[in-house]
Design an enzyme around this catalytic site. Sequence first.
Site, PDB file in Angstrom:
ATOM      1  CG  HIS A 249      -2.161  -0.834   0.872  1.00 35.42           C
ATOM      2  ND1 HIS A 249      -2.239  -2.160   1.221  1.00 35.42           N
ATOM      3  CD2 HIS A 249      -3.279  -0.552   0.192  1.00 35.42           C
ATOM      4  CE1 HIS A 249      -3.370  -2.639   0.778  1.00 35.42           C
ATOM      5  NE2 HIS A 249      -4.024  -1.694   0.148  1.00 35.42           N
TER       6      HIS A 249
ATOM      7  NE  ARG B  17      -6.173   1.558  -2.190  1.00 34.79           N
ATOM      8  CZ  ARG B  17      -5.684   1.615  -3.444  1.00 34.79           C
ATOM      9  NH1 ARG B  17      -5.267   2.757  -3.929  1.00 34.79           N
ATOM     10  NH2 ARG B  17      -5.617   0.525  -4.176  1.00 34.79           N
TER      11      ARG B  17
ATOM     12  NE  ARG C 108     -11.186   0.466   0.130  1.00 36.60           N
ATOM     13  CZ  ARG C 108     -10.048  -0.049  -0.337  1.00 36.60           C
ATOM     14  NH1 ARG C 108     -10.077  -0.960  -1.297  1.00 36.60           N
ATOM     15  NH2 ARG C 108      -8.886   0.353   0.121  1.00 36.60           N
TER      16      ARG C 108
ATOM     17  CD  GLU D 164     -11.214  -6.168  -1.927  1.00 40.50           C
ATOM     18  OE1 GLU D 164     -10.132  -5.784  -2.387  1.00 40.50           O
ATOM     19  OE2 GLU D 164     -11.818  -5.595  -1.007  1.00 40.50           O
TER      20      GLU D 164
ATOM     21  CG  ASP E 215      -6.940  -7.436  -1.632  1.00 37.90           C
ATOM     22  OD1 ASP E 215      -5.885  -7.940  -1.197  1.00 37.90           O
ATOM     23  OD2 ASP E 215      -7.426  -6.390  -1.190  1.00 37.90           O
TER      24      ASP E 215
ATOM     25  CB  CYS F   1     -10.614   0.545  -8.401  1.00 31.65           C
ATOM     26  SG  CYS F   1     -11.337  -0.608  -7.258  1.00 31.65           S
TER      27      CYS F   1
END
Length: 781
Positions: free
Chosen positions: A393, A500, A536, A635, A659, A706
């Site tokens: 990340h 995020r 999200r 995901e 993911d 995404c």
Amino acid sequence: MFGITTLEDISTLILQSHDLDETLNNIVTLVARRMRTEVCSIYLLEDDELTLRLRATRGLSRRAVGKVAMKISEGLTGLAVEQSKVVSILEPQAHPRYRYFRETREERFHSFLGIPLFDRRRPIGVLAIQTLAPRQFSGEEISALSTIAFQVSSIVVNARLLDAIRQKEEQANRFVQELEQTRQSLRRQSNDDGNDDSPARNDYSALRGIPAYPGIAGGPANLLDERLGFTDIVDQGEVEPERERRLLEDALEKTRIQTLYLEKQVAARLSSDDAAIFHTHLMILEDRGFMQKLLAAIEQRRHSAAYALKTVVSDYVEAFGRMEDAYLRERAADMEDIGRRILANLRGQNQQPLQLKNPGILVARELLPSDMASLDAEKILGIVTEVGEKNSHAVIMAKSMGIPTIVGVKGVLKRVAPDENLILDGNSGTLYINPPPQVAEEFERLEADRQREVQRFDTYREQPARTADGQDIKLRANIGLIGDVAIALRNGADGVGLYRTEFPYMAHGDFPDREEQYRLYRRIVEDFDGRPVTIRTLDIGGDKALPYFAPPLEDNPFMGWRSVRVCLDHRDMFRTQIEAILMAGVQGPVRLLFPLISSMEDVRACKEVVGEARRHLRAAGLPFAEKMPLGVMIEVPAAVYLAERLAGEVDFFALGTNDLIQYLLAADRNNPLVAKYFDPLHPAVVGVLGQLAQTARNHRIGLCLCGEMATDPIHMALLLGLGVREFSMAAPFIPRTKAFLSRITLAQAEKIARAALTLGVGRQIREHIRKELAEQDILDF
Ligand code: PEP
Ligand code: MG
């Protein structure tokens, strides 16, 4: 009576204890007295994990302590370990597993209760009680004893941990001494030979790593101290030790109280198992050795409290990091966490953002998203890390900021000194340390080329995303930090496909409240001025931790308590976030997205919380968006299988291919050892993506991809052909993607996808697409 007071007494005993044997003795005495049993003993499992040894007893012969040992396949105590469950038996002698030890004179006892001790799920020993008269233990007694057993486990683990540190330290000291002796003898030798003792220094060198984000950057090295927030703490020279000592003690006390509070809070909300991590923290905070080292650094070396903390905590982190045992290695993160919290208290703040003094190349062992969240992006020209993978990340965030990055550069921290001149080539993954002028000039030329290329794509920023045959495509931005908004707008993003929200949570010192979240979301929605923003809900866990909310230690964090699972277990926190999102929906078109959905129950539970949030806001008389599209991230493979059903529950799908690929192919997105297995063009991935696009079309619901894969034109060609029309990506990739789209027709993309679906090998699919694009003269990206 046995109950809460015993538990409190045990907690006190544990908190005050620093010597394992003494604590175990105190515990067995206390339990035997409160339970009115003749015997209470503790057996611990040896390193071979097969032998149990008596470590403390009240009631059996003291001489047996340390001597009596049995295999876990023997005796009733062994049975408790072997079965990993409580063994409660009347007349134990009659049991086939009974084993008699003369030293203990156990034949007198007519009941036995053995409770296994666990370190997470690994058994580490047994708490056993025995009585002279036959006695059936009640469920309540067994459950109280299980709580004690849990506490005993945590002190055993901690005591072993502290022991391991001491041993490692002794080893390290010995090693340093030996090194010094060798150095001195070499110096003597070279003096005897008449040589100068300073070795010739080769100033220019290059290190290789894995390119994570392309681009070239040059500047002075900015070394980041191990995520402790200690970067700008330097040795200040003379300090007033008495004052520093007081400051330190105050900060430690505050940290202990906060830790106790955290432990209680987590234990109440989750389970005492989950809270165990804070117990470890408390033990370290209470450890005499830790305290002595800090005081020695202040009193003997005259360091400030902050600098003393920096040196002591770094030593611990390093010692843990070098340990072979994976569990002990993980403790490095705990030390870091503790260090950060003490430092924050020393500074009278909740969480100090990291500060970089000058713009330069950030060199760090590892970057966590919380570092990226708190660092000043303007000052980071490039990033180099020793560890880390390109799908982590932190790297995703670096990408969204457009910062050239290389990861996995082994030994970089040892090779680079602060402020040394660096050139980072993110295209080839090379880092040049103190490059000579010719190398620097060559890079200036390359940088000029790159700038020209950027300008070439610049013309696309303001243009619509459209294929050569006129099909409009939605290109939205993935954002995390507020700074991403400007980057997204500058790059011509059509709103936000994935916000995020964990990143702002990470940048905070504590859970942001509803008002804070609402203000942030509102600002973003307003900045996008009528373009949609998909928000999200919190997606922590996996490789994303909050500095103030330590996730439990898990063997498989990516398969564990992460994302929406954490939220559904913390409904208040979850509802608060949803309320803030619903409120921000008044300002513009907001969509609400739930991550890591793996069942219908998940999505229904999320919708229930949305209902609660609405009712709550209505009752409070606050304005909120009555209608807000709801979506789920696809995901997890189970969600693919359930896609038809999920489509009936929501308004859109977001394909989280980062993911999805890792779970579908069982290939960790951050592990370089399996990087070759993480293949976005694996036929299974291609098939699943085609199927999902079809499902969304059939149900007339939205679909936005995404994951990172969309940034590669080879993938984009295929995805278009599979029917995906909406993408969300790191904004700096948008102009380039628009340029690519403008050269490909849907018919070409569909031809590519049709062929790809017939191929059974990822490499062939890639080759095929590349060839097709080259033949059509499309691929010069
Ligand atoms: C994904 O998993 O593809 C995704 C977009 O979410 P994240 O990278 O935040 O897990
Ligand atoms: Mg994801």
